[in-house]
Design a protein around this motif. Structure first.
Motif, PDB file in Angstrom:
ATOM      1  N   GLN A   1       0.846  -1.082  -0.030  1.00 13.84           N
ATOM      2  CA  GLN A   1      -0.113  -0.180  -0.028  1.00 13.84           C
ATOM      3  C   GLN A   1       0.992   1.102  -0.178  1.00 13.84           C
ATOM      4  O   GLN A   1       0.459   2.355  -0.345  1.00 13.84           O
ATOM      5  CB  GLN A   1      -0.865  -0.129   1.166  1.00 13.84           C
ATOM      6  N   THR A   2       1.993   1.105   0.363  1.00 18.92           N
ATOM      7  CA  THR A   2       2.946   2.369   0.572  1.00 18.92           C
ATOM      8  C   THR A   2       3.977   2.546  -0.319  1.00 18.92           C
ATOM      9  O   THR A   2       4.807   3.461  -0.468  1.00 18.92           O
ATOM     10  CB  THR A   2       3.716   2.131   2.096  1.00 18.92           C
TER      11      THR A   2
ATOM     12  N   THR B   1      11.564 -13.477  -2.299  1.00 19.16           N
ATOM     13  CA  THR B   1      11.941 -14.700  -1.972  1.00 19.16           C
ATOM     14  C   THR B   1      11.340 -15.654  -2.747  1.00 19.16           C
ATOM     15  O   THR B   1      10.894 -15.468  -3.883  1.00 19.16           O
ATOM     16  CB  THR B   1      11.832 -14.929  -0.482  1.00 19.16           C
ATOM     17  N   TYR B   2      11.630 -17.065  -2.541  1.00 17.57           N
ATOM     18  CA  TYR B   2      11.097 -18.085  -3.319  1.00 17.57           C
ATOM     19  C   TYR B   2       9.565 -18.381  -2.684  1.00 17.57           C
ATOM     20  O   TYR B   2       8.720 -19.187  -3.296  1.00 17.57           O
ATOM     21  CB  TYR B   2      11.828 -19.532  -3.070  1.00 17.57           C
ATOM     22  N   ARG B   3       9.047 -17.661  -1.550  1.00 22.68           N
ATOM     23  CA  ARG B   3       7.835 -17.603  -1.314  1.00 22.68           C
ATOM     24  C   ARG B   3       7.084 -16.562  -1.577  1.00 22.68           C
ATOM     25  O   ARG B   3       6.624 -15.692  -0.619  1.00 22.68           O
ATOM     26  CB  ARG B   3       7.640 -17.876   0.349  1.00 22.68           C
ATOM     27  N   GLU B   4       6.926 -16.374  -2.917  1.00 24.48           N
ATOM     28  CA  GLU B   4       6.582 -14.828  -3.450  1.00 24.48           C
ATOM     29  C   GLU B   4       5.363 -14.679  -4.202  1.00 24.48           C
ATOM     30  O   GLU B   4       5.215 -13.622  -4.876  1.00 24.48           O
ATOM     31  CB  GLU B   4       7.753 -14.474  -4.248  1.00 24.48           C
ATOM     32  N   HIS B   5       4.509 -15.781  -4.202  1.00 22.38           N
ATOM     33  CA  HIS B   5       3.263 -15.742  -4.979  1.00 22.38           C
ATOM     34  C   HIS B   5       2.631 -14.585  -4.616  1.00 22.38           C
ATOM     35  O   HIS B   5       2.008 -13.829  -5.379  1.00 22.38           O
ATOM     36  CB  HIS B   5       2.435 -16.877  -4.696  1.00 22.38           C
ATOM     37  N   GLY B   6       2.333 -14.306  -3.107  1.00 20.90           N
ATOM     38  CA  GLY B   6       1.533 -13.280  -2.603  1.00 20.90           C
ATOM     39  C   GLY B   6       2.338 -11.820  -2.980  1.00 20.90           C
ATOM     40  O   GLY B   6       1.651 -10.800  -2.943  1.00 20.90           O
ATOM     41  N   HIS B   7       3.663 -11.811  -2.648  1.00 26.29           N
ATOM     42  CA  HIS B   7       4.279 -10.651  -3.205  1.00 26.29           C
ATOM     43  C   HIS B   7       4.057 -10.131  -4.591  1.00 26.29           C
ATOM     44  O   HIS B   7       3.700  -8.850  -4.885  1.00 26.29           O
ATOM     45  CB  HIS B   7       5.845 -10.776  -3.081  1.00 26.29           C
ATOM     46  N   ALA B   8       3.963 -10.971  -5.690  1.00 25.72           N
ATOM     47  CA  ALA B   8       3.849 -10.726  -6.726  1.00 25.72           C
ATOM     48  C   ALA B   8       2.270 -10.425  -7.113  1.00 25.72           C
ATOM     49  O   ALA B   8       2.040  -9.236  -7.889  1.00 25.72           O
ATOM     50  CB  ALA B   8       3.964 -12.036  -7.815  1.00 25.72           C
ATOM     51  N   LEU B   9       1.453 -11.050  -6.641  1.00 26.73           N
ATOM     52  CA  LEU B   9      -0.070 -10.568  -6.590  1.00 26.73           C
ATOM     53  C   LEU B   9      -0.185  -9.286  -5.783  1.00 26.73           C
ATOM     54  O   LEU B   9      -0.909  -8.641  -6.578  1.00 26.73           O
ATOM     55  CB  LEU B   9      -0.957 -11.841  -5.920  1.00 26.73           C
ATOM     56  N   ALA B  10       0.331  -8.999  -4.909  1.00 30.87           N
ATOM     57  CA  ALA B  10       0.019  -7.847  -4.398  1.00 30.87           C
ATOM     58  C   ALA B  10       0.694  -6.427  -4.896  1.00 30.87           C
ATOM     59  O   ALA B  10       0.335  -5.428  -5.051  1.00 30.87           O
ATOM     60  CB  ALA B  10       0.821  -7.669  -2.635  1.00 30.87           C
TER      61      ALA B  10
ATOM     62  N   GLU C   1       0.671  -1.906   7.325  1.00 36.33           N
ATOM     63  CA  GLU C   1       0.543  -0.804   6.590  1.00 36.33           C
ATOM     64  C   GLU C   1       1.012   0.780   7.260  1.00 36.33           C
ATOM     65  O   GLU C   1       1.866   1.348   6.524  1.00 36.33           O
ATOM     66  CB  GLU C   1      -0.858  -0.413   5.934  1.00 36.33           C
ATOM     67  N   LYS C   2       0.846   0.778   8.337  1.00 35.11           N
ATOM     68  CA  LYS C   2       1.123   2.001   9.075  1.00 35.11           C
ATOM     69  C   LYS C   2       2.768   1.956   9.339  1.00 35.11           C
ATOM     70  O   LYS C   2       3.319   2.960   9.268  1.00 35.11           O
ATOM     71  CB  LYS C   2       0.553   2.069  10.734  1.00 35.11           C
ATOM     72  N   ALA C   3       3.358   0.786   9.925  1.00 35.33           N
ATOM     73  CA  ALA C   3       4.654   0.763   9.905  1.00 35.33           C
ATOM     74  C   ALA C   3       5.213   1.172   8.511  1.00 35.33           C
ATOM     75  O   ALA C   3       6.517   1.954   8.751  1.00 35.33           O
ATOM     76  CB  ALA C   3       4.991  -0.374  10.805  1.00 35.33           C
ATOM     77  N   ALA C   4       5.013   0.324   7.402  1.00 36.25           N
ATOM     78  CA  ALA C   4       5.686   0.427   6.361  1.00 36.25           C
ATOM     79  C   ALA C   4       5.448   1.772   5.900  1.00 36.25           C
ATOM     80  O   ALA C   4       6.523   2.392   5.041  1.00 36.25           O
ATOM     81  CB  ALA C   4       5.000  -0.436   5.249  1.00 36.25           C
TER      82      ALA C   4
END
Length: 354
Positions: A81-82, A92-101, A242-245
């Motif tokens: 969001q930021t 990383t290799y656990r990145e499906h969520g990162h890619a979609l986001a 979100e607030k921290a980022a």
């Protein structure tokens, strides 16, 4: 919003339901409600995408290693969001969520899982090597900690060009034990590079409990020893993430050097689909599921009057239809032609004409 009931694994029925008679116009959502709805939609898309990957892997439709992000959705969605479109993301290799986001289309991610030519890496990378240069999403990296030096390099390039960009680097608590983290953190702080280090501390790396690997388990405190701002965050709360980022990114853009966020989170599934998951107690997993980021946000929205049953059902159907489209597209997509196998390969030998 569809039947997005958090961690429910059952697939929503795909049968068409009769249209309801139109009632009074739904009042426009407030900015806060609309934002929460978008957060929920993104987290639910990741959750349902990962659950479908379980089904497809079990049916041998997708192969190779698959590392699921179930339970950690709040980190990827909250941080993104930021970030702007000009910022870079290293994963990383656990990145499906990162890619979609990040906005990589589900069709491109799913096609890559299938190894098809329409995948975001043209079917050459699979689950661990999602890549989309157009969206400045630079992997997907199968090497633990391997993305950290890349992030420093991207940030240094931006700095040398005078670009006002941030490079966000996701990595796990296992990578924190690698030399790459300490070398990269030192250089980033020394040179004041615009890097946001996001450590997804899910407590077990590949399968070793944090306390069995690290003498000091406060990772944020250790990162701060390099002279960068660092703090721990509840990684199961998308609002807290979100607030921290946002605070960290704004500070980086203001020229205050790298920042480190220790996202204290938990993966509900094993390290990978091959992992029998015998290294952690089952009751611990169930206890963490009580802090599910998807159901937690949905319940908060219901209490605030932002979400009702019909809206939640509609959102669930919307998400499942998007995933169904992605699977259909992947199944129908072509394989890469044999004659293209040497494309995009660097350093290959070229015959010199005689």
């Amino acid at each position: 919003m569809a039947t997005a009931q958090g961690d429910t694994s059952a697939r929503t029925s795909q049968t068409k339901r009769p249209r309801r008679a139109r009632g009074p116009a739904t009042p426009a959502l407030s900015p806060a409600a609309a934002h929460d709805l978008d957060l929920l939609r993104q987290m639910l898309l990741i959750r349902r995408f990962e659950e479908r990957c379980v089904e497809l892997y079990s049916a041998a439709a997708i192969r190779g290693f698959v590392h699921l992000y179930i339970g950690e959705e709040a980190v990827a969605v909250g941080v993104h969001q930021t970030l702007s479109e000009q910022d870079a993301v290293v994963s990383t290799y656990r990145e499906h969520g990162h890619a979609l986001a990040r906005g990589v289309p589900p069709e491109a991610v799913m096609a890559e899982m299938y190894g098809k030519a329409t995948g975001c890496s043209h079917g050459r990378g699979g689950s661990m090597h999602l890549f989309d240069a157009g969206r400045r999403f630079y992997g997907g990296n199968a090497i633990v900690g391997g993305g950290l030096p890349l992030a420093a390099g991207l940030a240094l390039a931006d700095r040398m060009r005078g670009d006002s960009r941030v490079t966000c680097c996701f990595f796990g608590d296992g990578a924190f034990a690698e030399g790459e983290f300490h070398e990269t953190a030192n250089l980033a702080a020394l040179w004041g590079l615009p890097v946001l280090f996001v450590c997804e501390n899910n407590l077990y790396a590949m399968g070793t409990a944090l306390a069995r690997e690290h003498a000091q388990t406060d990772l944020a405190m250790r990162a701060a020893s390099y002279g960068m701002a660092a703090w721990a965050v509840d990684g199961m709360d998308v609002h807290a993430v979100e607030k921290a980022a946002r605070g960290a990114v704004e500070s980086i853009r203001a020229g205050n050097g790298p920042h480190f966020l220790e996202m204290r989170t938990y993966r509900f599934r094993a390290h990978s689909m091959y992992d029998p998951d015998r290294y952690r107690p089952k009751d611990e997993i169930e206890e963490w599921k009580k802090h599910d980021p998807v159901t937690g946000l949905a319940e908060g929205m219901r209490k605030a009057g932002f979400l009702d049953t019909d809206a939640q059902e509609a959102l669930g159907h919307e998400v499942m239809e998007a995933i169904d489209r992605a699977v259909r597209a992947a199944e129908q997509a072509p394989e890469e032609p044999t004659e293209d196998l040497l494309l995009h390969v660097t350093g290959r030998h070229e015959e010199v004409p005689s």
